[in-house]
Design a protein around this motif. Sequence first.
Motif, PDB file in Angstrom:
ATOM      1  N   ILE A   5      -5.920  51.693  64.062  1.00 24.86           N
ATOM      2  CA  ILE A   5      -4.616  51.985  64.086  1.00 24.86           C
ATOM      3  C   ILE A   5      -3.940  53.060  64.873  1.00 24.86           C
ATOM      4  O   ILE A   5      -2.763  52.865  65.188  1.00 24.86           O
ATOM      5  CB  ILE A   5      -4.556  52.487  62.419  1.00 24.86           C
ATOM      6  CG1 ILE A   5      -4.672  51.477  61.620  1.00 24.86           C
ATOM      7  CG2 ILE A   5      -2.962  53.084  62.159  1.00 24.86           C
ATOM      8  CD1 ILE A   5      -5.107  51.820  60.055  1.00 24.86           C
ATOM      9  N   TRP A   9      -0.668  52.461  67.520  1.00 29.34           N
ATOM     10  CA  TRP A   9       0.690  53.125  67.313  1.00 29.34           C
ATOM     11  C   TRP A   9       0.739  54.048  68.742  1.00 29.34           C
ATOM     12  O   TRP A   9       2.131  54.243  68.980  1.00 29.34           O
ATOM     13  CB  TRP A   9       0.628  54.070  66.093  1.00 29.34           C
ATOM     14  CG  TRP A   9       0.734  53.623  64.872  1.00 29.34           C
ATOM     15  CD1 TRP A   9      -0.111  53.178  63.804  1.00 29.34           C
ATOM     16  CD2 TRP A   9       2.111  52.871  64.333  1.00 29.34           C
ATOM     17  NE1 TRP A   9       0.364  52.523  62.779  1.00 29.34           N
ATOM     18  CE2 TRP A   9       1.714  52.169  63.234  1.00 29.34           C
ATOM     19  CE3 TRP A   9       3.251  52.602  64.962  1.00 29.34           C
ATOM     20  CZ2 TRP A   9       2.800  51.289  62.353  1.00 29.34           C
ATOM     21  CZ3 TRP A   9       4.417  52.154  64.106  1.00 29.34           C
ATOM     22  CH2 TRP A   9       4.029  51.423  62.897  1.00 29.34           C
ATOM     23  N   THR A 123       0.792  51.960  56.128  1.00 29.15           N
ATOM     24  CA  THR A 123       0.061  51.709  57.351  1.00 29.15           C
ATOM     25  C   THR A 123      -1.346  52.047  57.227  1.00 29.15           C
ATOM     26  O   THR A 123      -2.063  51.731  57.926  1.00 29.15           O
ATOM     27  CB  THR A 123       0.499  52.480  58.639  1.00 29.15           C
ATOM     28  OG1 THR A 123       0.168  53.926  58.533  1.00 29.15           O
ATOM     29  CG2 THR A 123       2.148  52.038  58.838  1.00 29.15           C
ATOM     30  N   MET A 184       2.961  44.055  65.124  1.00 29.82           N
ATOM     31  CA  MET A 184       1.770  44.345  64.431  1.00 29.82           C
ATOM     32  C   MET A 184       0.993  43.149  64.258  1.00 29.82           C
ATOM     33  O   MET A 184       1.282  42.027  63.782  1.00 29.82           O
ATOM     34  CB  MET A 184       1.921  45.000  63.048  1.00 29.82           C
ATOM     35  CG  MET A 184       0.486  45.685  62.590  1.00 29.82           C
ATOM     36  SD  MET A 184       0.800  46.695  61.162  1.00 29.82           S
ATOM     37  CE  MET A 184       1.157  48.125  61.846  1.00 29.82           C
TER      38      MET A 184
END
Length: 248
Positions: A5, A9, A123, A184
């Motif tokens: 993750i 990002w 998220t 994503m």
Amino acid sequence: MIKYISQYWTDISSIYKKCVDAQFKNNRSIRLWENLLSNGIGEQPQQKILDAGTGPGFCATLLAQKGHLLTAVDVAPGMVEIARDNFLKNKVFVNLYCGDVANLEREASGTFDAVVSRDVVWTLPSPQAAYNEWWRVLKPGGRLVVFDGNFLNNQYQLLRPLWKKLSWILVLLSEKRNPTVNGMPEEMICNLPYISVLRPPEDKKLLEAIGFKIIEIKEKVFEPDWFYMEYLKYGHMSTKFMIVAEKS
């Protein structure tokens, strides 16, 4: 999964920056978010506030400009660098560092008057761990203010294909980027627990189980505001909501 993750990002941080830069230039957007944040945290001046998952630092900047004492945390190094630039550009001081918002090991219990989180909870691999941690770092009577989206929303279902095309044009014109790039990954989305539950009811249930007192739930923060640019660009993806809860 948290490393994956964080990397994702960081990889899209320059693209996400364009989205937030557009908001910084939009006076109507600034006023709207200032009002939402003010209503959420209350009127007490110079509060000690944690922006959990600050991203490019939008909420932290607005709160610091109002005289509050900000700490901002984000798991993605790329986002932290952009937030640092935004704080310098806007001449605000924010205690900023890279870290996991569900494991705030640098922060003592009962530290903050308020915790603010915008577009973060969906998220997270473990929303419960984050809510537990935010409860821990809040002072008794401190407020949690969460902005997020309900991805199971079926409103305007017939309009959605046309709306997505309009969104693509608006993003291209206002942010100077291709909105189809760096979406994503499907395998990542499938592993996020709050993509497939009805929100904010699921959040309310979890927060109350932890011990929070729900002050307010605003299930449609922007709707039906067809003249608000952020809503026109991103409203087809989810229904934005706001939760204000108190550590009782």
